[in-house]
Write an enzyme that holds these catalytic residues in place. Sequence first.
Site, PDB file in Angstrom:
ATOM      1  N   GLY A  60      74.134   0.864  18.517  1.00 37.46           N
ATOM      2  CA  GLY A  60      75.065   0.883  17.567  1.00 37.46           C
ATOM      3  C   GLY A  60      74.869   2.114  16.795  1.00 37.46           C
ATOM      4  O   GLY A  60      74.462   3.295  17.220  1.00 37.46           O
ATOM      5  N   SER A  61      75.624   1.850  15.461  1.00 40.85           N
ATOM      6  CA  SER A  61      75.830   2.827  14.506  1.00 40.85           C
ATOM      7  C   SER A  61      74.516   3.612  14.052  1.00 40.85           C
ATOM      8  O   SER A  61      74.776   4.756  13.503  1.00 40.85           O
ATOM      9  CB  SER A  61      76.302   2.409  13.268  1.00 40.85           C
ATOM     10  OG  SER A  61      77.660   1.967  13.382  1.00 40.85           O
ATOM     11  N   VAL A  62      73.456   3.172  14.636  1.00 41.01           N
ATOM     12  CA  VAL A  62      72.136   4.022  14.008  1.00 41.01           C
ATOM     13  C   VAL A  62      72.209   5.599  14.967  1.00 41.01           C
ATOM     14  O   VAL A  62      71.415   6.366  14.443  1.00 41.01           O
ATOM     15  CB  VAL A  62      70.820   3.164  14.268  1.00 41.01           C
ATOM     16  CG1 VAL A  62      70.621   2.126  13.430  1.00 41.01           C
ATOM     17  CG2 VAL A  62      70.679   3.026  15.796  1.00 41.01           C
ATOM     18  N   SER A 115      80.070   4.785   7.878  1.00 33.07           N
ATOM     19  CA  SER A 115      79.753   4.492   9.265  1.00 33.07           C
ATOM     20  C   SER A 115      81.208   3.980  10.068  1.00 33.07           C
ATOM     21  O   SER A 115      81.376   3.236  10.685  1.00 33.07           O
ATOM     22  CB  SER A 115      79.008   2.940   9.468  1.00 33.07           C
ATOM     23  OG  SER A 115      78.260   2.797  10.812  1.00 33.07           O
ATOM     24  N   LYS A 159      74.758   7.419  15.137  1.00 32.52           N
ATOM     25  CA  LYS A 159      75.737   8.319  14.714  1.00 32.52           C
ATOM     26  C   LYS A 159      75.253   9.705  14.223  1.00 32.52           C
ATOM     27  O   LYS A 159      75.906  10.733  14.392  1.00 32.52           O
ATOM     28  CB  LYS A 159      76.587   7.717  13.752  1.00 32.52           C
ATOM     29  CG  LYS A 159      77.235   6.682  14.342  1.00 32.52           C
ATOM     30  CD  LYS A 159      78.145   5.670  13.431  1.00 32.52           C
ATOM     31  CE  LYS A 159      79.159   4.907  14.025  1.00 32.52           C
ATOM     32  NZ  LYS A 159      80.069   4.115  13.010  1.00 32.52           N
TER      33      LYS A 159
END
Length: 573
Positions: free
Chosen positions: A303-305, A358, A307
Site C-alpha cells: 500500500g501507501s508506504v 497519500s 509511495k
Amino acid sequence: MSSEVRSGVSPRRPPPTAPMGQLRYRVMLGLVLLGLALLVGRVVILHVVDRPFLQGQGDARTLRTDPLPAHRGMIADRHGEPLAISTPVVTLWANPQDVPEDPIQRARLATALGVAPSTLDERLARYADREFMYLQRRMTPEAAQRVLALRVPGVYRQDEYKRYYPAGEVAAQLLGVTNVDDVGQEGLELAYQSWLSGTPGLRRVLKDRRGRLVRDLEVLREAKPGGELTLSIDQRLQYMAYRELKAGVAEHDADGGVVVMLDARSGEVLAMANQPSYNPNDRAGLDPQGLRNRAIVDAYEPGSVVKPLAMAAMLDAGGLSPETLVDTSPGWMRIDRFTIRDIRNYGELDLAGILEKSSNIGMSKLVLRFDEPVVPQLYRRLGFGQAPGTGFPGEATGEVPAPVRWSSSQWAALSYGYGLSVTPLQLASAFTAIANEGRRVPPSLLRQDAPVQGEQVISPEVARQVLDMMDEVVEPGTGARRAEVPGYRVAGKTGTVRKTGTGGYQEDAYRGFFVGIAPVSDPRIVVVVMIDHPRGDAYYGGAVAAPVFSRLAGSALRLLDVPPDQTVVEASP
C-alpha cells in the site's frame, strides 16, 4: 620228616606274582598322568594359543565405547548476551528384560518418573523382547538422580543437552527451536544447524554384566562443542519491540503484527518481533501459526508506504522537482476499466503534499508521465521480488510483476503500493536507501564487524529530498502525527491495505503499516510496523501502527544514546 611238617605248620612260600594288580595300577597311573597332561595342554592353549580371542571376548563383555555428548553452540545478541544456550540434562533408559517384575519396585519407579504404574507396566510389556527403551527424555539432573537412587535393576542414565531460550517468546520466531535430539527445526537454529551442532566424542569405559559403569578408562576422542553465533539483534531493543507490538495488537484486538528495526547505516537487524508468539521453553499446546517469522517468510501488499520509494524513482529519472504541482481534482480518475480514488478532492498538490495526503491520484498522474517503467525498475534495485539473502529458512522473495503484464492501470497501481508484494524486512531494507543518501544496504541477521558498502540506487540529492518530504508527513495535523517522537525529527509514511480473501479484497479486513526513519538529521534506525486486521473503528496505519513506532523509536533512540535533533514540544493531541 622235617620239623615243620612234624609240627603241622605249612612251610612259608614266596608271595605269588599279581599281574592283574600291576596292570590296574599302571592304567590308573597312566590315566592320571594323561589327565594332567591334558589339563596342562589346555592351560597352555588358553593362555598362549587362544589368549587373543578370549581376551577380545572378555573385553567385548566388559569394555564399552560410549559417546561423549557435545553441547550445541550458543546464540548471542550483538553484545554477547545469550539468546539460546544448551544446558545438561539426563535421559533415563531401561533394558526391559532386566527390570524386575516386583510390583513394589515398579510402583516406586513409576512414582519417581511421574507416571501411573499401569502405564509403566504397559510400556515394559510392549518392549519386553527388546533391550532398550526410553523411560524419560531430558530430565533435570536432580530429578534423574531421584530415580537412579532407587537402584532398580535395568535402569540407566544417558547424559545429553537441552536447548534453553532465556528471552522466551520475545525472539522465538527468529531463533527457532530444536527437537528432542537437539537438532534445529526452525529459524536460525535450522539455518545454522551445521555450525551450531557439536561433534560428539568417544570414551572407553568398563561396565559390569548388567551394563553399569565400573570405571572410565580413557578418552578416545574429545567432544567438540558447536560454534557460537553472534546475531545483529540487540536484546534490549528486541524486548522493547516485542512489548510495544504486543501492546498495539492487544489494544486494537488485531490478529497479529510485525516489527522490524534496522540499523540505517549497516542494515543490521536490531529487532524483529512477531505476534502471535509462543514460549519455546514450553511448547505444550503450541499453535503452529506462532512458529512463523512473518517479517521474513510472509509477503504482503504494502500500500501507501511505498509511495516515497515510487516518488524517489520518478525524481531520480528526471523531469520532476519537489515543487512540481499536480491537480488531483476531482478526487477520482478512470484508468483502463478501473476507478482510482482519493479520500477526498485535495485539488492541487506539490510532491510533498502528495505524500502527506497519500494521494493515489497524484501518484498515478505522475507515473503516467513516464514512458519507461522507472518505478518497478527501482523496486527491483531495492530488492523487491528477490530473496533478501539473510539465510533464514523460507525467506519470501515477494513479487514485482513482469513487464509483459503491465498496463496503464497496473503501472499506476505499482506507484501507490498495489499489485506487488513485499516482506516487512524487504520494506525496511529498501528505506535504508532514503536514510543513506541513496545507498541501500542489504539486511543482515548477523553482527557486521566490517563497514558495509551497500549499493547506490538513487542519487544522494533525491534521497535527501524524499527524506525531507517524509519529515513533513510526520507533523501536527497530518495523518501520521501519532508517530511523532518528542525531541527527535522523524520521517515516515503510513499505509492501509485491504486484505485479500477468496473473493478478492475484503470490505472489513485491513492491514495498517508505518515506515519510519529517525532522526532525520542523522538517520540511525529504520522501523517498519505492521498491524494485521485491527478490529474497531481505528484501522488506518496512522492510527494503529504509527503509535507503536512512536513509543518504540523514542525508547530505542534514548537507549542508543542518540542526541535529540529537535526542540521538545508538547505532543499533539
